[in-house]
Design an enzyme around this catalytic site. Structure first.
Site, PDB file in Angstrom:
ATOM      1  CB  SER A  35     -20.460 -29.445  47.849  1.00  0.00           C
ATOM      2  OG  SER A  35     -21.704 -29.900  47.370  1.00  0.00           O
ATOM      3  NE  ARG A  36     -24.541 -27.940  42.692  1.00  0.00           N
ATOM      4  CZ  ARG A  36     -25.257 -28.517  41.738  1.00  0.00           C
ATOM      5  NH1 ARG A  36     -25.904 -27.765  40.862  1.00  0.00           N
ATOM      6  NH2 ARG A  36     -25.335 -29.829  41.663  1.00  0.00           N
ATOM      7  CE  LYS A  96     -11.834 -37.974  31.506  1.00  0.00           C
ATOM      8  NZ  LYS A  96     -13.254 -38.150  31.917  1.00  0.00           N
ATOM      9  CG  ASP A 177     -18.648 -38.749  30.243  1.00  0.00           C
ATOM     10  OD1 ASP A 177     -18.066 -39.100  31.274  1.00  0.00           O
ATOM     11  OD2 ASP A 177     -19.543 -37.882  30.221  1.00  0.00           O
TER      12      ASP A 177
END
Length: 327
Positions: A35-36, A96, A177
């Site tokens: 993660s950041r 995706k 989405d």
């Protein structure tokens, strides 16, 4: 390649949590997460019993305990993070849509090809049992000449202008989405369309609230898809042929039931496509199979098809006037 592959999870949002749960339930090893934020990585790792948690994506892809990277970040970062993993020598399963546009998708595939690595789009629906059976029925002529496909993916999702789905800078809107599911389904059944026609209704933030796409093909077949993020639909699908039809119950893109129906309405075959969990582990099985067999791509969703699907989505966006910042 022998031995078990170890997965790294890049980006630790909701979709990554669902995917990781299915991996663990299926006995697939998750070696590390990234993660950041170290706190986010630590919390995610603790929830799933993962030994290694990194505070940067670069550290994750460089981790020797990782063989395959799953990219679960928002759409605009898919290409960047897939390239990061590929350049570190890792195989990649990228959520995706494969990228934000076709140009990005081509760059990812070219990098994988140059390095002899597997890259696969995480269109999990393709690998579900009812979809496997649908392709078998169509290939076997069970519904005769296939003529028409209709599929809907409509959900009532957050309308907050600050939400990712409403934000053009994050690739928001129904199309990428939700609409990608039925468009990819049409590609699965019919292949490349000859023409693309699209109409859309925008949100106040400028992304698409709903989009209808009509795809036509050389021999006159048609696919009609609809996606929306402000209404809850039935989310069913049907494939029509000259000798019958295949009906897929809600929710068609998840594990569900499928029926082969004769022209007079008789149910000839019913398929229960329920699998453990959400079925997201099946796309991981496919990537691992390709790696074991030393293959760059499979038949279910080759990377060049993911690029071509992005070309179709680019054309849809051109017609509806949906442009993302920085493109």
């Amino acid at each position: 390649m022998t031995g078990r592959l170890r997965w790294g999870i890049l980006g630790l949002g909701g979709i990554s949590r669902k995917f990781t749960a299915d991996l663990w339930a299926a006995g697939i090893e998750v070696g590390a997460v990234g993660s950041r934020s170290q706190a986010t990585a630590d919390a995610f790792a603790a929830d799933f019993g993962v030994a290694r948690a990194h505070d940067s994506y670069a550290a994750l892809v460089d981790d020797p305990a990782v063989d395959v990277v799953y990219v679960g970040t928002p759409h605009p970062f898919h290409a960047e993070h897939a390239l990061l993993a590929l350049r570190a020598g890792k195989h990649v399963l990228v959520e995706k849509p494969f990228a934000l546009n076709a140009a990005q998708a081509r760059a990812v595939v070219a990098e994988a090809d140059a390095r002899g690595l597997v890259v696969l789009e995480a269109m999990w629906t393709r690998f579900l049992p009812h979809m496997v059976r649908l392709r078998e029925l169509i290939r076997g002529g069970a519904i005769g000449e296939v003529r028409t496909l209709t599929a809907d993916h409509s959900q009532r999702l957050p309308s907050d202008p600050g939400h990712r789905l409403q934000d053009p800078a994050l690739g928001g809107g129904a199309l990428l989405d939700l609409g990608i599911y039925p468009v990819s389904f049409a590609w699965d059944v019919f292949g490349r369309p000859e023409t693309v026609w699209a109409r859309s209704t925008p949100t106040a933030t400028g992304v698409d609230a709903q989009t209808t796409v009509v795809l036509t093909y050389r021999d006159g077949q048609q696919a009609v898809t609809h996606s929306a993020l402000d209404v809850a639909g039935r989310n069913d699908a049907v494939v029509l042929g000259t000798e019958g039809r295949i009906e897929i119950d809600p929710t068609w893109y998840r594990p569900t039931t499928l029926r082969l129906v004769a022209p007079d309405g008789r149910v000839v075959e019913s398929v229960d496509g329920v699998v453990p969990g959400r079925g997201m582990q099946l796309q991981a099985f496919e990537l691992e199979r390709l790696v074991r067999e030393g293959r760059a791509s499979g038949d279910v969703l080759p990377p060049q098809e993911s690029v071509a699907i992005m070309e179709t989505l680019d054309e849809v966006r051109r017609q509806i006037g949906l442009v993302y910042p920085g493109e």
